[in-house]
Design an enzyme around this catalytic site. Structure first.
Site, PDB file in Angstrom:
ATOM      1  N   LYS A   1       0.767  -0.856  -0.171  1.00 58.86           N
ATOM      2  CA  LYS A   1      -0.045  -0.048  -0.298  1.00 58.86           C
ATOM      3  C   LYS A   1       1.047   0.910  -0.242  1.00 58.86           C
ATOM      4  O   LYS A   1       2.097   1.419   0.155  1.00 58.86           O
ATOM      5  CB  LYS A   1      -1.271  -0.064   1.274  1.00 58.86           C
TER       6      LYS A   1
ATOM      7  N   ARG B   1      -3.595  -9.964   4.467  1.00 60.71           N
ATOM      8  CA  ARG B   1      -4.257 -10.073   3.359  1.00 60.71           C
ATOM      9  C   ARG B   1      -2.596  -9.333   2.795  1.00 60.71           C
ATOM     10  O   ARG B   1      -2.386  -8.018   2.524  1.00 60.71           O
ATOM     11  CB  ARG B   1      -5.223  -9.141   3.285  1.00 60.71           C
TER      12      ARG B   1
HETATM   13  N1  HH2 Z   1      -7.274  -3.841   0.672  1.00 58.29           N
HETATM   14  C1  HH2 Z   1      -7.251  -3.433  -0.796  1.00 58.29           C
HETATM   15  C2  HH2 Z   1      -8.848  -4.122  -1.426  1.00 58.29           C
HETATM   16  N2  HH2 Z   1      -9.707  -5.293  -0.718  1.00 58.29           N
HETATM   17  N3  HH2 Z   1     -10.242  -6.295   1.714  1.00 58.29           N
HETATM   18  C3  HH2 Z   1      -9.833  -6.609   3.002  1.00 58.29           C
HETATM   19  N4  HH2 Z   1     -10.599  -6.897   3.990  1.00 58.29           N
HETATM   20  N5  HH2 Z   1      -9.044  -5.526   3.396  1.00 58.29           N
HETATM   21  C4  HH2 Z   1      -7.910  -4.679   2.897  1.00 58.29           C
HETATM   22  O1  HH2 Z   1      -6.706  -3.544   3.094  1.00 58.29           O
HETATM   23  C5  HH2 Z   1      -8.376  -4.484   1.438  1.00 58.29           C
HETATM   24  C6  HH2 Z   1      -9.302  -5.356   0.825  1.00 58.29           C
HETATM   25  C7  HH2 Z   1      -6.825  -3.282  -2.242  1.00 58.29           C
HETATM   26  O2  HH2 Z   1      -5.737  -3.163  -2.278  1.00 58.29           O
HETATM   27  P1  HH2 Z   1      -5.380  -4.694  -3.662  1.00 58.29           P
HETATM   28  O3  HH2 Z   1      -6.905  -5.403  -4.314  1.00 58.29           O
HETATM   29  O4  HH2 Z   1      -4.293  -4.997  -3.522  1.00 58.29           O
HETATM   30  O5  HH2 Z   1      -5.887  -3.702  -4.753  1.00 58.29           O
HETATM   31  P2  HH2 Z   1      -7.261  -2.802  -5.467  1.00 58.29           P
HETATM   32  O6  HH2 Z   1      -8.122  -2.396  -4.347  1.00 58.29           O
HETATM   33  O7  HH2 Z   1      -6.852  -2.372  -6.463  1.00 58.29           O
HETATM   34  O8  HH2 Z   1      -7.729  -3.859  -6.244  1.00 58.29           O
END
Ligand code: HH2
Length: 281
Positions: free
Chosen positions: A225, A260
């Site tokens: 992040k 995660r």
């Molecule tokens: N962060 C993201 C997406 N889903 N779910 C939970 N429970 N907690 C989090 O911190 C969280 C989440 C964002 O990260 P990422 O999936 O890598 O990116 P994107 O939303 O751009 O797909």
């Protein structure tokens, strides 16, 4: 004492052994790996690789929630995630989580074999989501977010971010129980980067031990992040994997139990090493 997480009738005791949740983004625009696993075959292959590396949960998402991301139509989101869940189900023992804000997507994912609903709106985004969760015995991740992904990073403000996120968790546990979702099925996530400045994120990280007193397992999503980039002054998300591993170790000690992450193996190693030292392994 952290109470077990009930998923489809099984009680997962996370007191002594946390779990790594591997991220599978079936999206063209996720912030660190957008487009890499949009192809279903590649997404399934990647998910199986993460499971082989020790991910006990596979989090399948078809809509990016990065700051400013455009919403995705329901039909498109279903087209991205369902074939992946259907193909994965018979091939892995890992728990499958659906990362969605839409009740229809969650319902279809559960029918296809998913075990967990991971909703970044804390089941407030879609009015039908609590009923879908209540009608199942799936695990539920309740995350805190201020605003929506499109707007959340526009000057987020809190009087006291820790008190407000804690009050949100308490309200969610109470309301969702009234809506038929037992607290045993819920884990809590402060939502790092979701409507939070660097300072808010750091305060929340520092407060993990206090938030553990709610009795529910805490999930943290800090992998790659921008807070890591801000702290280290490195804009490249790929350079954030090792700092993520360091955080996994430290946040396990502070009380987090679910992690995660994008890069699974080193985080599993960090978790097992830390737990061995804590005497919980
Ligand atoms: N962060 C993201 C997406 N889903 N779910 C939970 N429970 N907690 C989090 O911190 C969280 C989440 C964002 O990260 P990422 O999936 O890598 O990116 P994107 O939303 O751009 O797909």
């Amino acid at each position: 004492m952290i109470l077990p997480w009930h998923i489809h009738g099984n009680a997962h005791d996370l007191n002594h052994r946390g779990k790594v949740m591997g991220i599978v983004n079936v999206t063209p625009d996720s912030f660190s790996d957008g487009g890499r696993y949009l192809d279903h075959g590649r997404a399934v292959e990647h998910a199986l690789q993460l499971a082989a590396e020790g991910a006990e949960i596979l989090d399948i998402g078809g809509e990016s929630t990065r700051p400013g991301a455009a919403p995705v139509e329901e039909a498109e989101e279903l087209k991205r995630v369902l074939p992946v869940i259907r193909a994965l189900r018979p091939q892995t023992q890992a728990l499958i989580s659906i990362d969605t804000m839409k009740a229809t997507v969650a319902r279809a994912a559960l029918e296809a074999g998913a075990d967990i609903i991971n909703d970044v709106t804390g089941l407030r985004g879609d009015p039908d989501m609590p009923a879908v969760a209540a009608a199942s015995q799936a695990g539920v991740v309740v995350m805190h977010m201020t605003g929506t992904p499109r707007t959340m990073q526009q000057q987020p403000q809190y009087q006291d971010v820790v008190a407000e996120v804690t009050a949100f968790f308490q309200e969610r546990l109470r309301t969702l129980e009234e809506q038929g979702i037992a607290p045993e099925r819920i884990v809590l996530d402060p939502g790092f980067g979701f409507g939070k400045t660097l300072e808010h994120n750091l305060r929340l990280l520092h407060a993990l031990p206090a938030m553990s007193t709610l009795g529910r397992p805490l999930l943290v999503g800090v992998s790659r992040k921008s807070m890591i980039g801000q702290l280290l002054g490195d804009p490249d998300p790929a350079a954030r994997d090792w700092p993520t591993v360091a955080l996994t170790s430290f946040l396990r000690e502070l009380g987090a139990r679910l992690f995660r992450v994008h890069e699974v193996l080193p985080n599993v190693h960090a978790l097992r090493m830390t737990e061995a030292i804590l005497g919980d392994g």
